[in-house]
Motif scaffolding. Structure first.
Motif, PDB file in Angstrom:
ATOM      1  N   ILE A 170       0.823  -1.206   0.000  1.00  0.00           N
ATOM      2  CA  ILE A 170       0.000   0.000   0.000  1.00  0.00           C
ATOM      3  C   ILE A 170       0.858   1.258   0.000  1.00  0.00           C
ATOM      4  CG2 ILE A 170      -1.656   1.346   1.334  1.00  0.00           C
ATOM      5  CD1 ILE A 170      -2.958  -1.240   2.214  1.00  0.00           C
ATOM      6  N   ASP A 171       1.819   1.342   0.922  1.00  0.00           N
ATOM      7  CA  ASP A 171       2.642   2.561   0.995  1.00  0.00           C
ATOM      8  C   ASP A 171       3.465   2.782  -0.264  1.00  0.00           C
ATOM      9  OD1 ASP A 171       1.619   3.217   3.452  1.00  0.00           O
ATOM     10  OD2 ASP A 171       3.258   2.329   4.598  1.00  0.00           O
ATOM     11  N   PRO A 172       4.170   1.752  -0.796  1.00  0.00           N
ATOM     12  CA  PRO A 172       4.920   1.982  -2.044  1.00  0.00           C
ATOM     13  C   PRO A 172       4.025   2.438  -3.196  1.00  0.00           C
ATOM     14  CG  PRO A 172       5.632  -0.055  -1.004  1.00  0.00           C
ATOM     15  CD  PRO A 172       4.431   0.403  -0.253  1.00  0.00           C
ATOM     16  N   VAL A 173       2.840   1.838  -3.315  1.00  0.00           N
ATOM     17  CA  VAL A 173       1.940   2.236  -4.402  1.00  0.00           C
ATOM     18  C   VAL A 173       1.447   3.660  -4.186  1.00  0.00           C
ATOM     19  CG1 VAL A 173      -0.289   1.772  -5.498  1.00  0.00           C
ATOM     20  CG2 VAL A 173       1.231  -0.119  -4.925  1.00  0.00           C
ATOM     21  N   ASP A 174       1.107   3.993  -2.927  1.00  0.00           N
ATOM     22  CA  ASP A 174       0.691   5.365  -2.629  1.00  0.00           C
ATOM     23  C   ASP A 174       1.781   6.362  -2.992  1.00  0.00           C
ATOM     24  OD1 ASP A 174      -1.930   5.331  -1.767  1.00  0.00           O
ATOM     25  OD2 ASP A 174      -1.422   4.838   0.299  1.00  0.00           O
ATOM     26  N   ASP A 175       3.024   6.028  -2.653  1.00  0.00           N
ATOM     27  CA  ASP A 175       4.142   6.927  -2.955  1.00  0.00           C
ATOM     28  C   ASP A 175       4.308   7.114  -4.460  1.00  0.00           C
ATOM     29  OD1 ASP A 175       4.602   7.173  -0.268  1.00  0.00           O
ATOM     30  OD2 ASP A 175       6.219   5.690  -0.198  1.00  0.00           O
ATOM     31  N   LEU A 176       4.204   6.023  -5.219  1.00  0.00           N
ATOM     32  CA  LEU A 176       4.347   6.127  -6.675  1.00  0.00           C
ATOM     33  C   LEU A 176       3.249   7.003  -7.277  1.00  0.00           C
ATOM     34  CD1 LEU A 176       5.278   2.432  -7.579  1.00  0.00           C
ATOM     35  CD2 LEU A 176       6.736   4.448  -7.857  1.00  0.00           C
ATOM     36  N   ALA A 236       2.279  -0.880 -12.209  1.00  0.00           N
ATOM     37  CA  ALA A 236       2.284  -2.312 -12.505  1.00  0.00           C
ATOM     38  C   ALA A 236       3.683  -2.800 -12.865  1.00  0.00           C
ATOM     39  CB  ALA A 236       1.309  -2.616 -13.641  1.00  0.00           C
ATOM     40  N   GLN A 237       4.516  -1.911 -13.421  1.00  0.00           N
ATOM     41  CA  GLN A 237       5.891  -2.304 -13.760  1.00  0.00           C
ATOM     42  C   GLN A 237       6.780  -2.381 -12.526  1.00  0.00           C
ATOM     43  OE1 GLN A 237       7.276   0.542 -16.665  1.00  0.00           O
ATOM     44  NE2 GLN A 237       6.120  -0.398 -18.353  1.00  0.00           N
ATOM     45  N   ASP A 238       6.550  -1.500 -11.548  1.00  0.00           N
ATOM     46  CA  ASP A 238       7.453  -1.369 -10.414  1.00  0.00           C
ATOM     47  C   ASP A 238       6.996  -2.108  -9.157  1.00  0.00           C
ATOM     48  OD1 ASP A 238       8.888   0.272 -12.062  1.00  0.00           O
ATOM     49  OD2 ASP A 238       8.104   2.138 -11.225  1.00  0.00           O
ATOM     50  N   THR A 239       5.778  -2.711  -9.182  1.00  0.00           N
ATOM     51  CA  THR A 239       5.247  -3.410  -7.999  1.00  0.00           C
ATOM     52  C   THR A 239       4.624  -4.739  -8.448  1.00  0.00           C
ATOM     53  OG1 THR A 239       2.993  -2.522  -8.106  1.00  0.00           O
ATOM     54  CG2 THR A 239       4.668  -1.146  -7.013  1.00  0.00           C
ATOM     55  N   PRO A 240       4.242  -5.589  -7.488  1.00  0.00           N
ATOM     56  CA  PRO A 240       3.573  -6.845  -7.855  1.00  0.00           C
ATOM     57  C   PRO A 240       2.149  -6.661  -8.390  1.00  0.00           C
ATOM     58  CG  PRO A 240       4.603  -7.024  -5.683  1.00  0.00           C
ATOM     59  CD  PRO A 240       4.609  -5.581  -6.056  1.00  0.00           C
ATOM     60  N   LEU A 241       1.615  -5.434  -8.398  1.00  0.00           N
ATOM     61  CA  LEU A 241       0.258  -5.226  -8.889  1.00  0.00           C
ATOM     62  C   LEU A 241       0.183  -5.532 -10.387  1.00  0.00           C
ATOM     63  CD1 LEU A 241       0.143  -3.685  -6.156  1.00  0.00           C
ATOM     64  CD2 LEU A 241      -1.508  -2.142  -7.232  1.00  0.00           C
ATOM     65  N   GLU A 242      -0.920  -6.112 -10.807  1.00  0.00           N
ATOM     66  CA  GLU A 242      -1.132  -6.470 -12.206  1.00  0.00           C
ATOM     67  C   GLU A 242      -2.066  -5.467 -12.864  1.00  0.00           C
ATOM     68  OE1 GLU A 242      -2.435 -10.463 -12.627  1.00  0.00           O
ATOM     69  OE2 GLU A 242      -0.765 -11.314 -11.477  1.00  0.00           O
ATOM     70  N   LEU A 243      -1.745  -5.124 -14.124  1.00  0.00           N
ATOM     71  CA  LEU A 243      -2.516  -4.143 -14.880  1.00  0.00           C
ATOM     72  C   LEU A 243      -3.662  -4.832 -15.616  1.00  0.00           C
ATOM     73  CD1 LEU A 243      -2.396  -1.055 -15.572  1.00  0.00           C
ATOM     74  CD2 LEU A 243      -1.307  -1.743 -17.730  1.00  0.00           C
ATOM     75  N   GLY A 244      -4.802  -4.157 -15.694  1.00  0.00           N
ATOM     76  CA  GLY A 244      -5.941  -4.701 -16.424  1.00  0.00           C
ATOM     77  C   GLY A 244      -6.847  -3.604 -16.928  1.00  0.00           C
ATOM     78  N   GLU A 245      -7.766  -3.995 -17.817  1.00  0.00           N
ATOM     79  CA  GLU A 245      -8.756  -3.050 -18.346  1.00  0.00           C
ATOM     80  C   GLU A 245     -10.087  -3.761 -18.444  1.00  0.00           C
ATOM     81  OE1 GLU A 245      -9.549  -1.418 -22.662  1.00  0.00           O
ATOM     82  OE2 GLU A 245      -7.893  -0.255 -21.774  1.00  0.00           O
ATOM     83  N   VAL A 246     -11.177  -3.052 -18.140  1.00  0.00           N
ATOM     84  CA  VAL A 246     -12.499  -3.649 -18.187  1.00  0.00           C
ATOM     85  C   VAL A 246     -13.496  -2.620 -18.696  1.00  0.00           C
ATOM     86  CG1 VAL A 246     -12.942  -3.051 -15.775  1.00  0.00           C
ATOM     87  CG2 VAL A 246     -14.291  -4.838 -16.855  1.00  0.00           C
TER      88      VAL A 246
END
Length: 616
Positions: free
Chosen positions: A384-390, A401-411
């Motif tokens: 959460i904190d790293p994503v918030d900072d980015l 999505a490139q810099d963290t384990p989060l995956e990119l998607g579109e819907v």
């Protein structure tokens, strides 16, 4: 409520017993507040003493504990809003006493004497009134005889006033008779169901002109709703599971930490019925042993429900001082009386649960799943904190999505969206509330996951091209034409019936239903069938259209209920009593509100807070 008003006088004795039980309040009152504050307010000329409010709060706590079998703190009581409810009740009671005093209502010494003599706590071993017991009990509660008897006198006068307010209240017979007749009036009717399989003439194959006309007449059937094109980045514990390293020592520590779940001593499934005195408990046990009453009868006599006395399964340690009595039973039965924190009690043992032990090896697989899930959740929360900072630094979701384990998607979000993230309410709520240009924010999912989203486009409702939905158009046309044809068949039969022919004149066999009430449910029929027949006259026929066909119904008879039957008399009497009680309670409530407004209420919040501060 009229009966209830008459019973209030006798309830003084019960109130006195509860009053005497509150020995823990000996530290309350004037002494507990430095002798400076004695009241929390007043209604008219009648003050509300600190002791009175304190006792009411303590009684409410004891009632909660008796009903649930659990300890309650004052903070928990406040979280339920019960302190305010108690205060309102005390104010209402004092308002009635103030009004009784204003009207000059009072009772003589003989009436007070009768009430005092009826309190079991004031009786000696012989069962007769004992002056020393009387004085001792009041001293333990921090009251003088004069104060207690003044309370008795005020409560009796208040009871007289309430009785006068509700005297003579009863439910009009016309009201109960009308409602009973309405609810129990029944209908006999005959109906014919016309479904797709009952078409007498098959539908012709539709040509494009007919289909395009149907398409043009029903655009809402083929229009996609507003949709939202959303880009998102997300991660869930399941997605992180492969990154979790299994630590055998941590698994063993988790097992040891929760050893009470896996190694359980012998337990008893018990219910607890608490009594005011040891004598009361022993008397109840004697009646039980003599077969005069059942345990359930004793519960009912105390005004309790099974849920109020159920303690669940308890071990010897959890039962405390009652353990020896309860565990002395080798089979289900009644144990006691045994001392408890709430007083002497009888325990009903409903089952004996043997000791259980689940070894570490047997529990390991389940612990592994739990450990992995917990570790994965922690990994997700750590993002959460790293994503918030980015995001705060201006990074796009693509960069996140490139810099963290989060995956990119579109819907393209709509009710028909099948993407996994579309199944989360939190995601749908955020996407619906988002506006184009909003700054992405990290939001939690209910399974421990997180996401951030960006609204890229709002796609307005769109009519789908005819060629793309032609199959749906054909189905819609067939359904509509089938329903139309079946309705026509039903209307034709209706005309025949009205012309003197029977319901058997058609090709579909009719069905008959008798004694239908307003809440009758008939499976595989339209919901409107029963409500429609209750709007019809005998002999009348109507056609009810359905999504898949039609129903022809004829009302054959209306049967009025026998309001003089034994069942009717019982039901009407019960309803009349219940309604009268409701009327009476409403009248007392309205009267109380009126006299509160007339007399005026003054409250000292500082004093109220001081009372609250005395509770642990």
């Amino acid at each position: 409520m009229a009966k209830r008003g008459k019973g209030m006088f006798s309830n003084i004795a019960v109130g006195a017993i509860l009053l005497l039980l509150v020995v823990a309040l000996a530290g309350f009152g004037a002494g507990g507040f430095g002798g400076q504050i004695r009241t929390i307010g007043s209604v008219g000329d009648t003050e509300i003493s600190i002791d009175r409010y304190s006792r009411a709060l303590q009684q409410e706590l004891r009632t909660l504990e008796a009903q649930t079998g659990q300890r309650f703190t004052f903070a928990q009581m406040q979280s339920f809003g019960l302190d305010q409810a108690v205060l309102q009740q005390v104010v209402a009671t004092v308002a009635l006493e103030n009004e009784a005093d204003r009207l000059g209502l009072s009772v003589g010494d003989e009436a007070v004497r009768r009430e005092v003599l009826r309190v079991p706590a004031f009786q000696g071993l012989s069962g007769e009134f004992d002056r020393e017991s009387y004085e001792f009990a009041l001293r333990q509660n921090g009251q003088t005889i004069a104060e207690f008897e003044t309370t008795i006198r005020a409560e009796t006068a208040r009871t007289l006033l309430q009785g006068a307010v509700v005297a003579g209240i009863e439910t009009p017979a016309e009201f109960t008779d009308t409602l009973y007749a309405y609810a129990r009036e029944s209908r006999d009717f005959t109906y014919v169901m016309f479904g797709p399989e009952d078409l007498t003439t098959p539908l012709p194959a539709p040509d494009d002109a007919a289909l395009k006309a149907f398409y043009a007449d029903n655009p809402e059937m083929f229009t996609l709703p507003e949709r939202r094109r959303v880009t998102y980045a997300w991660v869930t514990p399941t997605m992180m599971a492969d990154m979790v390293e299994i630590d055998e020592k941590a698994l063993r520590a988790l097992y040891d930490e929760r050893i009470d779940e896996f190694v359980q001593p012998e337990r008893r499934l018990v219910e607890r019925l608490v009594f005011g005195t040891q004598e009361d408990a022993e008397a109840a046990l004697a009646r039980l042993n003599d077969g005069a009453v059942s345990f359930d009868d004793l519960v009912t006599e105390r005004g309790l429900k099974p849920a109020d006395i159920d303690l669940g399964d308890l071990s010897r340690a959890q039962l405390g001082s009652a353990a020896d009595a309860v565990f002395a039973l080798d089979e289900p039965g009644v144990a006691g009386p045994a001392d408890t924190d709430l007083g002497p009690a009888l325990f009903r043992v409903n089952a004996i649960l043997a000791a259980q032990e689940v070894t570490y090896e047997e529990a390991r697989d389940d612990l592994l799943i739990e450990f992995a899930d917990g570790a994965a959740r922690r990994e997700v929360q750590a993002q959460i904190d790293p994503v918030d900072d980015l995001l705060a630094g201006g990074a796009t979701l693509e960069q996140v999505a490139q810099d963290t384990p989060l995956e990119l998607g579109e819907v393209l979000l709509s009710d028909a969206s099948e993407e996994p993230i579309a199944g989360y309410l939190a995601f749908r709520t955020a996407a619906t509330a988002a506006a184009i240009g909003d700054f992405p924010e990290v939001t939690d999912l209910d399974d421990g996951g997180i996401f951030a989203l960006r609204l890229d486009e709002i796609v307005p409702p769109t009519l789908q091209p005819f060629d793309e939905v032609k199959v749906q158009v054909i189905q819609g046309w067939e359904d509509a034409e089938t329903a139309k044809a079946l309705t026509a068949q039903a209307e034709a039969l209706k005309t025949a019936v009205e012309g003197g022919e029977g319901m058997f004149a058609g090709t579909v066999a009719p069905e008959t239903h008798t004694d239908a009430l307003r809440d009758t449910f008939i499976e595989d029929t339209p919901e409107a069938l029963v409500t429609t027949v209750f709007d019809m006259e005998p002999g009348e026929a109507r056609v009810i259209e359905d999504e898949t066909g039609a129903v022809l119904v004829r009302l054959d008879a209306v049967t009025a209920p026998d309001i003089e039957s034994s069942e009717a008399v019982t039901i009407r009497a019960g309803f009349a009593t219940q309604t009268a009680q409701s009327y009476a309670q409403d009248m007392v409530d309205a009267f109380t509100i009126a006299i509160q407004g007339q007399a005026g209420i003054e409250m000292n919040q500082t004093a109220i807070n001081a009372v609250h501060a005395q509770f642990p």
